[in-house]
Design a protein around this motif. Structure first.
Motif, PDB file in Angstrom:
ATOM      1  N   THR A  31      -3.267   1.541  -6.203  1.00  0.00           N
ATOM      2  CA  THR A  31      -3.203   1.924  -4.799  1.00  0.00           C
ATOM      3  C   THR A  31      -2.631   3.331  -4.648  1.00  0.00           C
ATOM      4  N   ALA A  32      -2.925   3.962  -3.516  1.00  0.00           N
ATOM      5  CA  ALA A  32      -2.421   5.307  -3.221  1.00  0.00           C
ATOM      6  C   ALA A  32      -2.332   5.485  -1.718  1.00  0.00           C
ATOM      7  N   VAL A  33      -1.410   6.326  -1.280  1.00  0.00           N
ATOM      8  CA  VAL A  33      -1.321   6.628   0.141  1.00  0.00           C
ATOM      9  C   VAL A  33      -2.601   7.343   0.570  1.00  0.00           C
ATOM     10  N   SER A  34      -3.027   7.135   1.799  1.00  0.00           N
ATOM     11  CA  SER A  34      -4.291   7.698   2.265  1.00  0.00           C
ATOM     12  C   SER A  34      -4.226   9.211   2.374  1.00  0.00           C
ATOM     13  N   ASP A  35      -5.387   9.840   2.199  1.00  0.00           N
ATOM     14  CA  ASP A  35      -5.474  11.295   2.350  1.00  0.00           C
ATOM     15  C   ASP A  35      -6.132  11.684   3.679  1.00  0.00           C
ATOM     16  N   PHE A  42      -3.359   3.416   3.619  1.00  0.00           N
ATOM     17  CA  PHE A  42      -3.390   3.386   2.153  1.00  0.00           C
ATOM     18  C   PHE A  42      -4.771   2.959   1.675  1.00  0.00           C
ATOM     19  N   HIS A  43      -5.076   3.353   0.434  1.00  0.00           N
ATOM     20  CA  HIS A  43      -6.317   2.974  -0.228  1.00  0.00           C
ATOM     21  C   HIS A  43      -5.953   2.115  -1.444  1.00  0.00           C
ATOM     22  N   TYR A  44      -6.914   1.337  -1.921  1.00  0.00           N
ATOM     23  CA  TYR A  44      -6.661   0.544  -3.123  1.00  0.00           C
ATOM     24  C   TYR A  44      -7.963   0.110  -3.769  1.00  0.00           C
ATOM     25  N   ARG A  45      -7.855  -0.280  -5.049  1.00  0.00           N
ATOM     26  CA  ARG A  45      -8.953  -0.894  -5.802  1.00  0.00           C
ATOM     27  C   ARG A  45      -8.363  -2.016  -6.652  1.00  0.00           C
ATOM     28  N   TYR A  46      -9.171  -3.037  -6.914  1.00  0.00           N
ATOM     29  CA  TYR A  46      -8.672  -4.198  -7.651  1.00  0.00           C
ATOM     30  C   TYR A  46      -9.604  -4.523  -8.818  1.00  0.00           C
ATOM     31  N   PHE A  47      -9.033  -4.516 -10.019  1.00  0.00           N
ATOM     32  CA  PHE A  47      -9.777  -4.795 -11.242  1.00  0.00           C
ATOM     33  C   PHE A  47      -9.278  -6.109 -11.835  1.00  0.00           C
ATOM     34  N   TRP A  48     -10.201  -7.026 -12.140  1.00  0.00           N
ATOM     35  CA  TRP A  48      -9.750  -8.340 -12.617  1.00  0.00           C
ATOM     36  C   TRP A  48     -10.699  -8.976 -13.634  1.00  0.00           C
ATOM     37  N   PRO A  49     -10.982  -8.291 -14.731  1.00  0.00           N
ATOM     38  CA  PRO A  49     -11.841  -8.874 -15.761  1.00  0.00           C
ATOM     39  C   PRO A  49     -11.229 -10.093 -16.440  1.00  0.00           C
ATOM     40  N   PHE A 102      -1.072  -1.587   9.602  1.00  0.00           N
ATOM     41  CA  PHE A 102      -1.790  -0.708   8.692  1.00  0.00           C
ATOM     42  C   PHE A 102      -3.304  -0.835   8.846  1.00  0.00           C
ATOM     43  N   ASN A 103      -3.981   0.257   8.528  1.00  0.00           N
ATOM     44  CA  ASN A 103      -5.420   0.245   8.298  1.00  0.00           C
ATOM     45  C   ASN A 103      -5.632   0.544   6.819  1.00  0.00           C
ATOM     46  N   ALA A 104      -6.308  -0.350   6.134  1.00  0.00           N
ATOM     47  CA  ALA A 104      -6.467  -0.250   4.684  1.00  0.00           C
ATOM     48  C   ALA A 104      -7.923  -0.011   4.322  1.00  0.00           C
ATOM     49  N   TYR A 105      -8.122   0.753   3.241  1.00  0.00           N
ATOM     50  CA  TYR A 105      -9.462   1.103   2.779  1.00  0.00           C
ATOM     51  C   TYR A 105      -9.584   0.789   1.300  1.00  0.00           C
ATOM     52  N   GLN A 106     -10.589  -0.004   0.930  1.00  0.00           N
ATOM     53  CA  GLN A 106     -10.836  -0.280  -0.479  1.00  0.00           C
ATOM     54  C   GLN A 106     -11.946   0.644  -0.958  1.00  0.00           C
ATOM     55  N   SER A 107     -11.604   1.537  -1.854  1.00  0.00           N
ATOM     56  CA  SER A 107     -12.515   2.611  -2.252  1.00  0.00           C
ATOM     57  C   SER A 107     -13.370   2.211  -3.454  1.00  0.00           C
ATOM     58  N   SER A 108     -13.954   1.019  -3.385  1.00  0.00           N
ATOM     59  CA  SER A 108     -14.908   0.559  -4.382  1.00  0.00           C
ATOM     60  C   SER A 108     -16.278   1.149  -4.065  1.00  0.00           C
ATOM     61  N   LEU A 109     -17.271   0.829  -4.877  1.00  0.00           N
ATOM     62  CA  LEU A 109     -18.615   1.335  -4.653  1.00  0.00           C
ATOM     63  C   LEU A 109     -19.186   0.853  -3.325  1.00  0.00           C
ATOM     64  N   ARG A 110     -18.945  -0.417  -2.976  1.00  0.00           N
ATOM     65  CA  ARG A 110     -19.463  -0.970  -1.713  1.00  0.00           C
ATOM     66  C   ARG A 110     -18.582  -0.588  -0.525  1.00  0.00           C
ATOM     67  N   THR A 111     -17.340  -0.300  -0.767  1.00  0.00           N
ATOM     68  CA  THR A 111     -16.310   0.035   0.229  1.00  0.00           C
ATOM     69  C   THR A 111     -16.050  -1.119   1.197  1.00  0.00           C
ATOM     70  N   GLY A 112     -14.892  -1.088   1.827  1.00  0.00           N
ATOM     71  CA  GLY A 112     -14.537  -2.092   2.821  1.00  0.00           C
ATOM     72  C   GLY A 112     -13.257  -1.706   3.515  1.00  0.00           C
ATOM     73  N   THR A 113     -13.065  -2.251   4.717  1.00  0.00           N
ATOM     74  CA  THR A 113     -11.880  -1.925   5.503  1.00  0.00           C
ATOM     75  C   THR A 113     -11.292  -3.178   6.135  1.00  0.00           C
ATOM     76  N   MET A 114     -10.005  -3.103   6.447  1.00  0.00           N
ATOM     77  CA  MET A 114      -9.333  -4.175   7.162  1.00  0.00           C
ATOM     78  C   MET A 114      -8.069  -3.621   7.801  1.00  0.00           C
ATOM     79  N   SER A 115      -7.566  -4.338   8.794  1.00  0.00           N
ATOM     80  CA  SER A 115      -6.274  -4.026   9.387  1.00  0.00           C
ATOM     81  C   SER A 115      -5.306  -5.132   9.010  1.00  0.00           C
TER      82      SER A 115
END
Length: 265
Positions: A181-185, A191-198, A228-241
């Protein structure tokens, strides 16, 4: 078995995170549900069954294993229940008897989830290298979710990460995933985030709601705010509050139904 495909945390088809929602007419054993989830192949498949009035049981399966809690599959299941009933409020009960209270608010769905603490942890250098991270700001661990949280400086670096998933899988054992995760630019998001779970599911989850059980609290303490407004910066992208209220986190998002059919058992 009535089955739906739903794109969660988006108002556009083919964005967000796809989940399958299954409504079995008879009792299914765990092995059968796992086989169905593996066959479908989405990061999560939910099985819901009405218990009484607006109360439903819910179970979640990745292609590899059963998951106790999942945000986007809960959102997808809520979308289907609201679309096929007159309910404005519903309650899901997961396998651990955690009650998930859901409310329909216009085109959006508001979900109440529990909040879990994080603790200090060490991150193996092999994991950092596999993720392609240049510098870590902070690292935490959610024991309840078995997820490592890594904060980095740049949302741009986060979006550009190209993990070596074979190396990542071999860098640690006994966890379900790693959240970066990282603070938004920009001013649109906090904030933005990505989740990896192999270890427990797919290489990368397109949009993840369940991690807000600890991620929202993490950023609340860092940014000294509760909404908060959150952004998942994956290939498909997604948002939520999200909103932190005492020991609960409220997650607000949209979902789009993309398929309706019958699964032949």
């Amino acid at each position: 078995m009535k089955t739906y495909f739903v794109d969660s945390f988006t108002n556009e088809k083919f964005k967000g995170n796809p989940a399958a929602v299954c409504l079995p007419n008879t009792e299914l054993d765990t092995k059968t549900m796992q086989s169905i989830a593996t066959e479908i192949g989405f990061s999560e498949t939910a099985f819901i069954k009405q218990i009484s009035d607006n109360v439903y049981s819910i179970r979640f399966f990745s292609p590899k294993t059963e998951i106790p809690l999942c945000g986007h599959a809960t959102l997808a299941s809520s979308k289907i229940v609201f679309d096929t009933t007159s309910f404005e409020n519903i309650k899901f009960i997961n396998r651990d008897n955690v009650e998930l209270l859901i409310e329909k608010i216009g085109n959006k769905i508001k979900m109440q989830f529990p909040v879990y603490d994080t603790e200090e942890t060490e991150v193996p250098q092999k994991m950092i290298e596999a993720l392609g991270i240049s510098e870590i700001v902070n690292k935490r661990y959610s024991p309840k979710n078995k997820i490592i949280l890594i904060e980095i400086k740049s949302a741009a670096e986060l979006a550009n990460l190209k993990p070596d998933f074979t190396a990542l899988l071999n860098s640690h054992t006994g966890i379900s995933g790693v959240l970066v995760t990282a603070v938004s630019d920009n001013e649109t998001f906090d904030f933005h985030y990505r989740y990896f779970w192999p270890w427990a599911g797919t290489n990368e989850d397109p949009v993840t709601g369940g991690i807000q059980t600890f991620l929202t609290k993490y950023w609340a303490e860092k940014l000294n705010k509760t909404k908060f407004n959150a952004y998942q910066s994956s290939l498909r992208t997604g948002t939520m509050s999200t909103e932190l209220v005492d020991d609960k986190v409220f997650i607000l998002g949209e979902a789009v139904k993309v398929l309706e059919g019958e699964f032949v058992l």
